[in-house]
Design a protein around this motif. Structure first.
Motif: not given
Length: 371
Positions: A81-82, A97-99, A103-109
């Motif tokens: 965050k900034t 922060e690391l996830v 495996k996919a080319t998309q991710y939801t936080l």
């Protein structure tokens, strides 16, 4: 190539008959090294900003590889965050922060609290052997309405802590004993925490604490424009509480919904449960179950205040008016406690309902007026 000691011991040197020289045959080892297939370092992914989405307190980030690479095993996502809308800065920034192992080319936080204006994100690709360079970082806007409960506006029978308010039957007497003489004439003096130098002093105004049966506390930040959303959860033992908004500087004995400058929904669990919308001392009974969490949607410029079941996003009630002054979130409670959740994006389901309601004319309340 670094040769291990066991590997060296396996070599069998050949010595010439005259003992003038010694030769070691590396032919076998050469063939072994030539058979090894080395994995190249993956290229840096490219984040597709147009496909990224910020909604429902989630961020969905999408990316692609600059060229197809079947040897990619997984991706690593880093975010922080900034309050800066540009590239990450070294000073005053939070840690990444690391996830891992995406495996996919998309991710939801999901489950985020947008208590800062932006978020930096970057991605790297990894194969079985090595990780590549990070992508160029992107900055997504996550601005939302963040406020705390203003303890300087609170009734003495309420105990306030940041975003939680609780009924206090002692009326603050326990705190007065601890603080000593300075609180003996507390009802005749301004709160020691109030300061005109505070950046939020304009939202608080110059007012005394609520008194009498106005068991009220206000938010410390005013709504002056835009669309905002926050949620409230009541404890199961709450006997009576109200959730809404009010203009600045309500009267010392004013209650939410009983003046022409405040709007709320009221829940009364004393003896039997009643659920109603209140404004200008008029009430409209809401013949629907009381939800565990209540969502408040305020469209200041559009003159709309709506309440939702925060879990199902079902509409509970809508006020339509023209807001002529900044609004402060307001809360009344008798017995029990309320928890307020801020820094929330307007849920996409609420946006859809708003479009539908506005497009079809919607159901308006008999309490609606132009203030």
């Amino acid at each position: 190539v670094t040769v291990a000691s066991a590997f060296r011991l396996s070599l069998k040197p050949k010595v010439s008959d005259s003992m003038t020289h010694m030769m070691v045959d590396f032919a076998l080892e050469k063939r072994m090294l030539q058979a090894v297939k080395f994995l190249p370092v993956p290229k840096a992914p490219e984040i597709d900003v147009a496909a990224c989405l910020v909604a429902d307190n989630c961020i969905t980030i999408s990316w692609r590889m600059p060229e197809e690479d079947s040897r990619i095993d997984h991706f690593v996502l880093e975010y922080r965050k900034t309050n800066f809308d540009g590239l990450p800065r070294l000073k005053g920034e939070q840690h990444w922060e690391l996830v891992d192992y995406i495996k996919a080319t998309q991710y939801t936080l999901s489950g985020l609290r947008f208590d800062t204006k932006y978020m930096n994100l970057r991605v790297q690709a990894c194969n079985k052997a090595v990780a590549g360079e990070y992508s160029d970082p992107v900055t997504l806007e996550t601005k939302a309405f963040v406020f705390s409960l203003d303890s300087t506006s609170s009734h003495l029978n309420l105990k306030v802590e940041d975003t939680y308010v609780e009924w206090d039957p002692t009326g603050g007497k326990g705190q007065e004993k601890i603080k000593g003489k300075e609180n003996k004439n507390r009802s005749n003096t301004a709160s020691p925490k109030r300061s005109t130098n505070s950046p939020r002093a304009s939202a608080r105004g110059s007012r005394d604490r609520f008194a009498g049966e106005s068991y009220t506390v206000l938010g410390d930040t005013a709504v002056e424009s835009g669309q905002h959303y926050w949620e409230v959860r009541a404890q199961k033992d709450c006997k009576s509480y109200s959730v809404g908004v009010t203009y600045r500087n309500p009267g010392k004995f004013d209650q939410l919904g009983k003046t022409n400058s405040s709007w709320c929904i009221h829940i009364n669990n004393w003896l039997q449960t009643t659920f109603s919308a209140k404004h200008n001392n008029k009430a409209k009974t809401l013949d629907i179950p009381v939800p565990d969490r209540i969502g408040v949607y305020c469209d200041f410029d559009g003159g709309q205040l709506s309440f939702y079941n925060a879990s199902s996003k079902a509409l509970l009630h809508t006020f339509r008016t023209k807001f002529t002054q900044p609004l402060l979130p307001g809360f009344m409670i008798w017995c029990g406690g309320l928890t307020v959740t801020t820094g929330l994006q307007v849920p996409s389901a609420v946006k859809t309902l708003q479009k539908s309601e506005n497009g079809l004319g919607g159901s308006t309340s008999s309490l609606n007026n132009v203030a």
